[in-house]
Design an enzyme around this catalytic site. Structure first.
Site, PDB file in Angstrom:
ATOM      1  N   ARG A  38      51.201  38.559  69.616  1.00 11.61           N
ATOM      2  CA  ARG A  38      51.506  39.470  70.717  1.00 11.61           C
ATOM      3  C   ARG A  38      51.712  40.891  70.195  1.00 11.61           C
ATOM      4  O   ARG A  38      52.357  41.111  69.182  1.00 11.61           O
ATOM      5  CB  ARG A  38      52.750  38.979  71.450  1.00 11.61           C
ATOM      6  CG  ARG A  38      53.072  39.814  72.660  1.00 11.61           C
ATOM      7  CD  ARG A  38      53.765  39.006  73.713  1.00 11.61           C
ATOM      8  NE  ARG A  38      55.197  38.908  73.489  1.00 11.61           N
ATOM      9  CZ  ARG A  38      56.038  38.440  74.415  1.00 11.61           C
ATOM     10  NH1 ARG A  38      55.587  38.021  75.567  1.00 11.61           N
ATOM     11  NH2 ARG A  38      57.313  38.368  74.155  1.00 11.61           N
ATOM     12  N   ARG A  45      56.909  43.370  68.923  1.00 15.42           N
ATOM     13  CA  ARG A  45      58.281  43.433  69.440  1.00 15.42           C
ATOM     14  C   ARG A  45      59.231  42.788  68.443  1.00 15.42           C
ATOM     15  O   ARG A  45      58.929  41.722  67.925  1.00 15.42           O
ATOM     16  CB  ARG A  45      58.341  42.673  70.764  1.00 15.42           C
ATOM     17  CG  ARG A  45      58.720  43.536  71.934  1.00 15.42           C
ATOM     18  CD  ARG A  45      58.449  42.816  73.213  1.00 15.42           C
ATOM     19  NE  ARG A  45      59.376  41.705  73.422  1.00 15.42           N
ATOM     20  CZ  ARG A  45      59.377  40.958  74.529  1.00 15.42           C
ATOM     21  NH1 ARG A  45      58.514  41.199  75.481  1.00 15.42           N
ATOM     22  NH2 ARG A  45      60.240  39.980  74.659  1.00 15.42           N
TER      23      ARG A  45
END
Ligand code: ADP
Ligand code: ZN
Length: 213
Positions: A127, A159
């Site tokens: 991601r 993230r």
């Protein structure tokens, strides 16, 4: 379709709720509301709420109910929600779901996107997010047209709570605290289940079909 959609998307972290929320938002012209995105913006801009939420997010824990309930109450009061809305990442606990009931919010659909834990862990490592415009991508399943950069030009980042050890904690939290919501909404007769597919467009087709049922 002319009915008003007030949709909750349930699913483990990384199951693809956010991406589906954006697609449905565009198709139906209703806002997609992500409590996670609102909290990350607050952290980035250094507000009091952001400062108090930071340590929870970074450890993979849930931000306290009172904080997220307050966020949702304010957001749903905005006029763009009159046409309907999509909640992505809220509610995540039974008390949060009860708070929606107490606010008099009448949810029309709940879609749970199901992806096995093994796949979640693999997916999270791919991601990528844009700190500037908030877009999310996956290097394999949903790559940016600009390679390592966002469609807006900004370099993509990972993230901090997508680190593998934090992901395992977030999955535990999901099973303990969020999964019971499937029962909660099943009892109300509005739960639909979508099996998350390898290909984004296949999951989207199933999600849209679930909304038409
Ligand atoms: P994901 O769906 O991939 O877990 P989110 O952006 O929805 O990502 O959430 C990231 C983090 O934000 C969560 O791990 C949690 O710390 C916090 N958060 C978001 N929504 C909620 C919520 N409804 N209740 C409590 N914490 C939340
Ligand atoms: Zn961007």
């Amino acid at each position: 379709m002319s009915r008003k959609i007030k949709l909750i998307l349930l699913g483990a972290p990384g199951a693809g709720k956010g991406t589906q929320a954006e697609i449905i938002s565009e198709k139906f012209g209703i806002p997609a509301i992500s409590t996670g995105a609102i909290i990350r913006e607050a952290i980035a801009s250094g507000t009091d709420m952001g400062k108090s939420a930071k340590s929870y997010i970074e450890s993979g824990a849930l931000v306290p109910d009172s904080v997220v309930i307050g966020i949702i109450k304010d957001r749903l009061a905005e006029s763009d929600c009159d046409a309907g809305f999509i909640l992505d990442g809220f509610p995540r606990t039974v008390p949060q779901a009860e708070a929606l009931d107490e606010m008099g919010v009448e949810i029309t659909d709940v879609i749970s996107i199901e992806v096995p834990d093994e796949k979640i862990v693999a997916r999270m490592s791919g991601r990528r997010v844009c700190k500037k415009c908030g877009s999310t991508f996956h290097i394999e399943y949903n790559p940016s047209k600009n390679g390592d950069n966002c469609v807006c030009g900004e370099p993509l980042t990972i993230r901090s709570d997508d680190a593998p050890e934090v992901v395992l904690d977030r999955l535990r939290v999901y099973h303990d605290q969020t999964e019971p919501l499937k029962d909660f909404y099943s009892k109300k007769g509005i739960l639909k289940t979508v099996i998350g597919q390898e290909k984004l467009e296949d999951t989207t087709a199933l999600t849209l079909a679930a909304l038409e049922k």
